[in-house]
Design a protein around this motif. Structure first.
Motif, PDB file in Angstrom:
ATOM      1  N   VAL A  96       0.840  -1.195   0.000  1.00 57.02           N
ATOM      2  CA  VAL A  96       0.000   0.000   0.000  1.00 57.02           C
ATOM      3  C   VAL A  96       0.878   1.249   0.000  1.00 57.02           C
ATOM      4  CG1 VAL A  96      -1.643   1.361   1.369  1.00 57.02           C
ATOM      5  CG2 VAL A  96      -1.979  -1.093   1.096  1.00 57.02           C
ATOM      6  N   LYS A  97       1.928   1.233   0.792  1.00 57.03           N
ATOM      7  CA  LYS A  97       2.828   2.378   0.877  1.00 57.03           C
ATOM      8  C   LYS A  97       3.458   2.672  -0.477  1.00 57.03           C
ATOM      9  CE  LYS A  97       6.581   4.258   3.694  1.00 57.03           C
ATOM     10  NZ  LYS A  97       6.324   5.570   3.187  1.00 57.03           N
ATOM     11  N   GLN A  98       3.809   1.647  -1.232  1.00 64.70           N
ATOM     12  CA  GLN A  98       4.372   1.857  -2.570  1.00 64.70           C
ATOM     13  C   GLN A  98       3.376   2.566  -3.474  1.00 64.70           C
ATOM     14  OE1 GLN A  98       5.511  -2.057  -3.862  1.00 64.70           O
ATOM     15  NE2 GLN A  98       7.566  -1.898  -3.003  1.00 64.70           N
ATOM     16  N   VAL A  99       2.123   2.114  -3.460  1.00 60.45           N
ATOM     17  CA  VAL A  99       1.090   2.738  -4.296  1.00 60.45           C
ATOM     18  C   VAL A  99       0.873   4.188  -3.871  1.00 60.45           C
ATOM     19  CG1 VAL A  99      -1.364   2.706  -4.914  1.00 60.45           C
ATOM     20  CG2 VAL A  99      -0.085   0.565  -4.796  1.00 60.45           C
ATOM     21  N   LEU A 100       0.790   4.432  -2.575  1.00 60.47           N
ATOM     22  CA  LEU A 100       0.545   5.791  -2.095  1.00 60.47           C
ATOM     23  C   LEU A 100       1.736   6.706  -2.364  1.00 60.47           C
ATOM     24  CD1 LEU A 100      -1.385   5.136   1.238  1.00 60.47           C
ATOM     25  CD2 LEU A 100      -2.296   5.683  -1.027  1.00 60.47           C
ATOM     26  N   ASP A 101       2.942   6.171  -2.324  1.00 58.62           N
ATOM     27  CA  ASP A 101       4.126   6.980  -2.646  1.00 58.62           C
ATOM     28  C   ASP A 101       4.111   7.411  -4.112  1.00 58.62           C
ATOM     29  OD1 ASP A 101       5.060   6.876  -0.054  1.00 58.62           O
ATOM     30  OD2 ASP A 101       6.555   5.310  -0.452  1.00 58.62           O
ATOM     31  N   VAL A 102       3.717   6.510  -4.993  1.00 61.64           N
ATOM     32  CA  VAL A 102       3.592   6.864  -6.410  1.00 61.64           C
ATOM     33  C   VAL A 102       2.518   7.934  -6.590  1.00 61.64           C
ATOM     34  CG1 VAL A 102       2.876   6.004  -8.688  1.00 61.64           C
ATOM     35  CG2 VAL A 102       4.449   4.662  -7.286  1.00 61.64           C
ATOM     36  N   ASN A 103       1.384   7.753  -5.924  1.00 65.70           N
ATOM     37  CA  ASN A 103       0.308   8.743  -6.001  1.00 65.70           C
ATOM     38  C   ASN A 103       0.788  10.113  -5.511  1.00 65.70           C
ATOM     39  OD1 ASN A 103      -1.498   6.889  -7.005  1.00 65.70           O
ATOM     40  ND2 ASN A 103      -2.406   6.437  -5.019  1.00 65.70           N
ATOM     41  N   LYS A 104       1.582  10.106  -4.465  1.00 65.79           N
ATOM     42  CA  LYS A 104       2.083  11.362  -3.914  1.00 65.79           C
ATOM     43  C   LYS A 104       3.021  12.057  -4.900  1.00 65.79           C
ATOM     44  CE  LYS A 104       4.098  13.234   0.300  1.00 65.79           C
ATOM     45  NZ  LYS A 104       4.652  12.919   1.617  1.00 65.79           N
ATOM     46  N   GLN A 105       3.838  11.275  -5.589  1.00 65.10           N
ATOM     47  CA  GLN A 105       4.755  11.845  -6.573  1.00 65.10           C
ATOM     48  C   GLN A 105       4.010  12.415  -7.777  1.00 65.10           C
ATOM     49  OE1 GLN A 105       7.374   8.616  -7.484  1.00 65.10           O
ATOM     50  NE2 GLN A 105       8.544   8.818  -5.609  1.00 65.10           N
ATOM     51  N   GLU A 106       2.843  11.854  -8.091  1.00 62.14           N
ATOM     52  CA  GLU A 106       2.098  12.272  -9.274  1.00 62.14           C
ATOM     53  C   GLU A 106       1.018  13.309  -8.978  1.00 62.14           C
ATOM     54  OE1 GLU A 106       0.540   8.593 -10.726  1.00 62.14           O
ATOM     55  OE2 GLU A 106       2.441   7.983 -11.604  1.00 62.14           O
ATOM     56  N   ARG A 107       0.793  13.659  -7.737  1.00 59.31           N
ATOM     57  CA  ARG A 107      -0.348  14.503  -7.401  1.00 59.31           C
ATOM     58  C   ARG A 107      -0.274  15.888  -8.019  1.00 59.31           C
ATOM     59  NH1 ARG A 107       0.528  15.306  -0.952  1.00 59.31           N
ATOM     60  NH2 ARG A 107       2.466  16.477  -1.113  1.00 59.31           N
ATOM     61  N   HIS A 108       0.914  16.435  -8.170  1.00 56.47           N
ATOM     62  CA  HIS A 108       1.009  17.762  -8.776  1.00 56.47           C
ATOM     63  C   HIS A 108       0.603  17.726 -10.248  1.00 56.47           C
ATOM     64  CE1 HIS A 108       4.890  16.011  -9.873  1.00 56.47           C
ATOM     65  NE2 HIS A 108       4.973  16.920 -10.825  1.00 56.47           N
ATOM     66  N   ILE A 109       0.836  16.602 -10.899  1.00 53.71           N
ATOM     67  CA  ILE A 109       0.432  16.445 -12.300  1.00 53.71           C
ATOM     68  C   ILE A 109      -1.090  16.361 -12.396  1.00 53.71           C
ATOM     69  CG2 ILE A 109       0.548  14.924 -14.312  1.00 53.71           C
ATOM     70  CD1 ILE A 109       3.383  14.121 -13.265  1.00 53.71           C
ATOM     71  N   ARG A 110      -1.700  15.548 -11.525  1.00 58.67           N
ATOM     72  CA  ARG A 110      -3.168  15.435 -11.529  1.00 58.67           C
ATOM     73  C   ARG A 110      -3.825  16.767 -11.210  1.00 58.67           C
ATOM     74  NH1 ARG A 110      -1.991  10.658  -8.882  1.00 58.67           N
ATOM     75  NH2 ARG A 110      -2.487  11.569  -6.875  1.00 58.67           N
ATOM     76  N   GLY A 111      -3.252  17.516 -10.278  1.00 58.18           N
ATOM     77  CA  GLY A 111      -3.800  18.823  -9.920  1.00 58.18           C
ATOM     78  C   GLY A 111      -3.714  19.792 -11.081  1.00 58.18           C
ATOM     79  N   GLY A 112      -2.601  19.780 -11.789  1.00 55.41           N
ATOM     80  CA  GLY A 112      -2.444  20.646 -12.956  1.00 55.41           C
ATOM     81  C   GLY A 112      -3.416  20.295 -14.068  1.00 55.41           C
ATOM     82  N   MET A 113      -3.630  19.014 -14.278  1.00 56.99           N
ATOM     83  CA  MET A 113      -4.575  18.577 -15.308  1.00 56.99           C
ATOM     84  C   MET A 113      -6.003  18.953 -14.928  1.00 56.99           C
ATOM     85  SD  MET A 113      -2.840  17.425 -17.762  1.00 56.99           S
ATOM     86  CE  MET A 113      -4.178  16.797 -18.737  1.00 56.99           C
ATOM     87  N   ALA A 114      -6.332  18.846 -13.658  1.00 58.00           N
ATOM     88  CA  ALA A 114      -7.678  19.221 -13.200  1.00 58.00           C
ATOM     89  C   ALA A 114      -7.919  20.712 -13.436  1.00 58.00           C
ATOM     90  CB  ALA A 114      -7.855  18.880 -11.726  1.00 58.00           C
ATOM     91  N   THR A 115      -6.920  21.529 -13.151  1.00 56.06           N
ATOM     92  CA  THR A 115      -7.048  22.971 -13.376  1.00 56.06           C
ATOM     93  C   THR A 115      -7.173  23.274 -14.863  1.00 56.06           C
ATOM     94  OG1 THR A 115      -5.750  23.399 -11.394  1.00 56.06           O
ATOM     95  CG2 THR A 115      -5.939  25.205 -12.974  1.00 56.06           C
ATOM     96  N   LYS A 116      -6.362  22.614 -15.663  1.00 53.42           N
ATOM     97  CA  LYS A 116      -6.417  22.807 -17.116  1.00 53.42           C
ATOM     98  C   LYS A 116      -7.808  22.456 -17.653  1.00 53.42           C
ATOM     99  CE  LYS A 116      -4.322  21.203 -21.400  1.00 53.42           C
ATOM    100  NZ  LYS A 116      -3.333  20.304 -21.984  1.00 53.42           N
ATOM    101  N   ASN A 117      -8.338  21.331 -17.218  1.00 60.58           N
ATOM    102  CA  ASN A 117      -9.668  20.899 -17.663  1.00 60.58           C
ATOM    103  C   ASN A 117     -10.758  21.851 -17.191  1.00 60.58           C
ATOM    104  OD1 ASN A 117      -8.536  18.693 -18.926  1.00 60.58           O
ATOM    105  ND2 ASN A 117      -8.889  17.323 -17.201  1.00 60.58           N
ATOM    106  N   LYS A 118     -10.618  22.366 -15.981  1.00 61.26           N
ATOM    107  CA  LYS A 118     -11.596  23.315 -15.436  1.00 61.26           C
ATOM    108  C   LYS A 118     -11.694  24.548 -16.318  1.00 61.26           C
ATOM    109  CE  LYS A 118     -12.154  26.462 -11.541  1.00 61.26           C
ATOM    110  NZ  LYS A 118     -11.549  26.896 -10.276  1.00 61.26           N
ATOM    111  N   TYR A 119     -10.553  25.119 -16.665  1.00 62.81           N
ATOM    112  CA  TYR A 119     -10.562  26.338 -17.465  1.00 62.81           C
ATOM    113  C   TYR A 119     -10.946  26.068 -18.926  1.00 62.81           C
ATOM    114  CZ  TYR A 119      -8.915  28.900 -13.474  1.00 62.81           C
ATOM    115  OH  TYR A 119      -8.841  29.470 -12.236  1.00 62.81           O
ATOM    116  N   ALA A 120     -10.610  24.912 -19.426  1.00 62.76           N
ATOM    117  CA  ALA A 120     -11.034  24.550 -20.785  1.00 62.76           C
ATOM    118  C   ALA A 120     -12.561  24.425 -20.842  1.00 62.76           C
ATOM    119  CB  ALA A 120     -10.369  23.250 -21.217  1.00 62.76           C
ATOM    120  N   LYS A 121     -13.128  23.848 -19.800  1.00 61.96           N
ATOM    121  CA  LYS A 121     -14.581  23.705 -19.729  1.00 61.96           C
ATOM    122  C   LYS A 121     -15.262  25.073 -19.611  1.00 61.96           C
ATOM    123  CE  LYS A 121     -18.174  21.274 -17.117  1.00 61.96           C
ATOM    124  NZ  LYS A 121     -18.445  20.424 -15.965  1.00 61.96           N
TER     125      LYS A 121
END
Length: 86
Positions: free
Chosen positions: A56-81
């Motif tokens: 579980v820790k391995q999966v959550l560590d990967v998620n933590k490393q990728e969270r800034h990318i997901r946040g940026g994509m969410a913002t991009k999609n919000k403004y595109a919408k």
């Protein structure tokens, strides 16, 4: 999800591994708070099942490393919408 915290911790850990899920998505799926998910998988699971905790820790560590990318994509999609609708 009601029941024993120990059983819940194992169920949450298994779900996170099988789906590569984040704490937030796991909390939503089980209808519990993010705090509960985090406490179950970081504290209870470590004592109950160290092997599962490691996975579980391995999966959550990967998620933590990728969270800034997901946040940026969410913002991009919000403004595109907004641009499309507005």
């Amino acid at each position: 999800m009601k029941g024993l915290p120990e059983e819940r911790a194992i169920a949450l850990g298994t779900y996170i591994i099988e789906h590569g899920a984040t704490v937030r998505s796991t909390a939503k799926e089980f209808h519990i708070s993010k705090s509960t998910v985090h406490k179950d998988v970081s504290e209870r699971l470590q004592k109950l099942n160290p092997e599962l905790y490691g996975k579980v820790k391995q999966v959550l560590d990967v998620n933590k490393q990728e969270r800034h990318i997901r946040g940026g994509m969410a913002t991009k999609n919000k403004y595109a919408k907004q641009k499309k609708n507005g």
